[in-house]
Design a protein around this motif. Sequence first.
Motif, PDB file in Angstrom:
ATOM      1  N   THR A  81       0.824  -1.270  -0.129  1.00 47.81           N
ATOM      2  CA  THR A  81      -0.148  -0.179   0.200  1.00 47.81           C
ATOM      3  C   THR A  81       0.807   1.256  -0.012  1.00 47.81           C
ATOM      4  OG1 THR A  81      -0.367  -0.143   2.493  1.00 47.81           O
ATOM      5  CG2 THR A  81      -1.544  -1.112   1.209  1.00 47.81           C
ATOM      6  N   THR A  82       2.307   1.067  -0.148  1.00 44.10           N
ATOM      7  CA  THR A  82       2.768   2.279  -0.187  1.00 44.10           C
ATOM      8  C   THR A  82       2.980   3.275  -1.221  1.00 44.10           C
ATOM      9  OG1 THR A  82       4.891   1.400  -0.926  1.00 44.10           O
ATOM     10  CG2 THR A  82       4.949   1.153   0.999  1.00 44.10           C
ATOM     11  N   ARG A  96      -3.766   6.826   1.179  1.00 43.80           N
ATOM     12  CA  ARG A  96      -3.564   6.564   2.493  1.00 43.80           C
ATOM     13  C   ARG A  96      -5.094   6.383   3.207  1.00 43.80           C
ATOM     14  NH1 ARG A  96       0.845   9.993   4.976  1.00 43.80           N
ATOM     15  NH2 ARG A  96       2.802   8.631   4.076  1.00 43.80           N
ATOM     16  N   VAL A 106      -0.269   2.948   8.836  1.00 41.75           N
ATOM     17  CA  VAL A 106      -0.260   3.797   8.517  1.00 41.75           C
ATOM     18  C   VAL A 106      -0.830   4.949   9.270  1.00 41.75           C
ATOM     19  CG1 VAL A 106      -1.938   3.790   6.253  1.00 41.75           C
ATOM     20  CG2 VAL A 106      -0.727   2.132   6.152  1.00 41.75           C
ATOM     21  N   THR A 122       0.293   8.563   8.735  1.00 47.40           N
ATOM     22  CA  THR A 122      -1.552   9.605   8.351  1.00 47.40           C
ATOM     23  C   THR A 122      -1.484  10.476   9.367  1.00 47.40           C
ATOM     24  OG1 THR A 122      -2.488   7.621   7.774  1.00 47.40           O
ATOM     25  CG2 THR A 122      -3.326   9.430   8.012  1.00 47.40           C
ATOM     26  N   GLN A 143      -6.290  12.082   1.159  1.00 49.99           N
ATOM     27  CA  GLN A 143      -4.609  11.656   0.824  1.00 49.99           C
ATOM     28  C   GLN A 143      -4.147  11.824   0.243  1.00 49.99           C
ATOM     29  OE1 GLN A 143      -3.399  12.146   4.755  1.00 49.99           O
ATOM     30  NE2 GLN A 143      -5.361  13.196   4.943  1.00 49.99           N
ATOM     31  N   THR A 158       6.729   4.523   7.280  1.00 48.90           N
ATOM     32  CA  THR A 158       5.453   3.698   6.787  1.00 48.90           C
ATOM     33  C   THR A 158       6.282   2.523   7.419  1.00 48.90           C
ATOM     34  OG1 THR A 158       4.590   5.120   4.610  1.00 48.90           O
ATOM     35  CG2 THR A 158       3.451   2.876   5.319  1.00 48.90           C
TER      36      THR A 158
END
Length: 421
Positions: A84-85, A89, A133, A137, A203, A344
């Motif tokens: 998910t990088t 987010r 994450v 965030t 985001q 992350t």
Amino acid sequence: MKGPPTPPTRPQHLPAEGVPFFMPLAILALAISAFAVGTTEFVIMGLLSDVAADLSVSVPVAGYLVSGYALGVVAGALPLAALTTRFPRRAVLVLLMAVFVVGNLLAGVAPGYGMLMSARVLVSLAHGAFFGVAAVTAADLVAPSRRASAISLIFSGMTVSTILGVPLGTLIGQHFGWRATFLSVALIGFVGLLSILVLLPAQPRPSGGGLRAELGAFRRKQVWVTLTVTMLVSAAIFASFTYIEPMLVKVSGFAPSSVTVILMLYGIGMSVGNLLGGHLAGKFPVATLHGTLVVLAVLLAVFAYSIHFRTPAVITLTLLGLCGTAAIPTLQHRIMQVASEARTLASAANVAALNVGNALAAWLGGAAIGAGFGYASPNLVGAVLAVAATLIVVVADLTARGRDRNGTARRADEQVRTPAS
């Protein structure tokens, strides 16, 4: 002739540095979801006896539901965070909470031990990536000077779950059956999912070098030191807390109905310790970490004896909640500092390390009980682990400080020897 350089524009979503207590509402959405995740992870500890009796397994075998969950967090944290990088987010957090809700629904209808274990593992896969994450965030939503406090507020969702979620979940399980507890947690998770959709602003896609840059953080020794200390601290805390229900009932002599109130006191200690740790970590990160580890080791050793007496047991347990949890935001803040821009994956790895410690704690505590040392013995196991964590972090920090002094002296010496031009 060029004028003075223009200062960088501050992102609009960040508060001014002079607003010391500002925290955006979006962090509340993340804290609500963290509350749900914390409840589903910890509530099983107040239901071990009920689950064991209903599914015809021993209490130590029921304790493996804690280990299975923790190992699932470890297995899911890094791969899911890595995948998910490059995604926004908010979308990632919504997807992870959806998995959480489905997993708890399955746990609520599980007909046997195998199905319950599978459902908890499914939920746990999203756990590590969510907190990794969410921590990054939250840090990006506030001014740099408030990042440690923002991270502590996210983790306060977990600590508040020990005040409200775990005791209420235990109460629901005692009156309506443990399956009703997991169905209730699924509902809380759905509220968290909706809160993220409503309160968390969209985001941007994460900037930076992507997965390769994130993996680069693991070439730094301080990252591995922090992960090791996190694992040991978590194992120290949960060696005791995993078996707190049978410990209070079988050793202290409390009635099962009293466990709910005692867990609430422990949760209050955790909540205060988490916020205090986040506040102090921003001002005195090294001293805060060293101090909490030393006190944690002492309290666990004391708890092995005070558990035999009701009032001292409750006092020691409350202090354990305060001191142990103060170290968690400090370590999360530390891992993000030593990882620099590759935050992350390192943040998710730290959550995974917490749960490696959880799994190790359940196994070591259960082994101590199974070997005949009694239900109070996990406290001594935790004390030894806390001492090990203290020694590692102190030696690592002294070594790093020595390298910094040597490097500064070497540069100064080179400047003296360099002839003036």
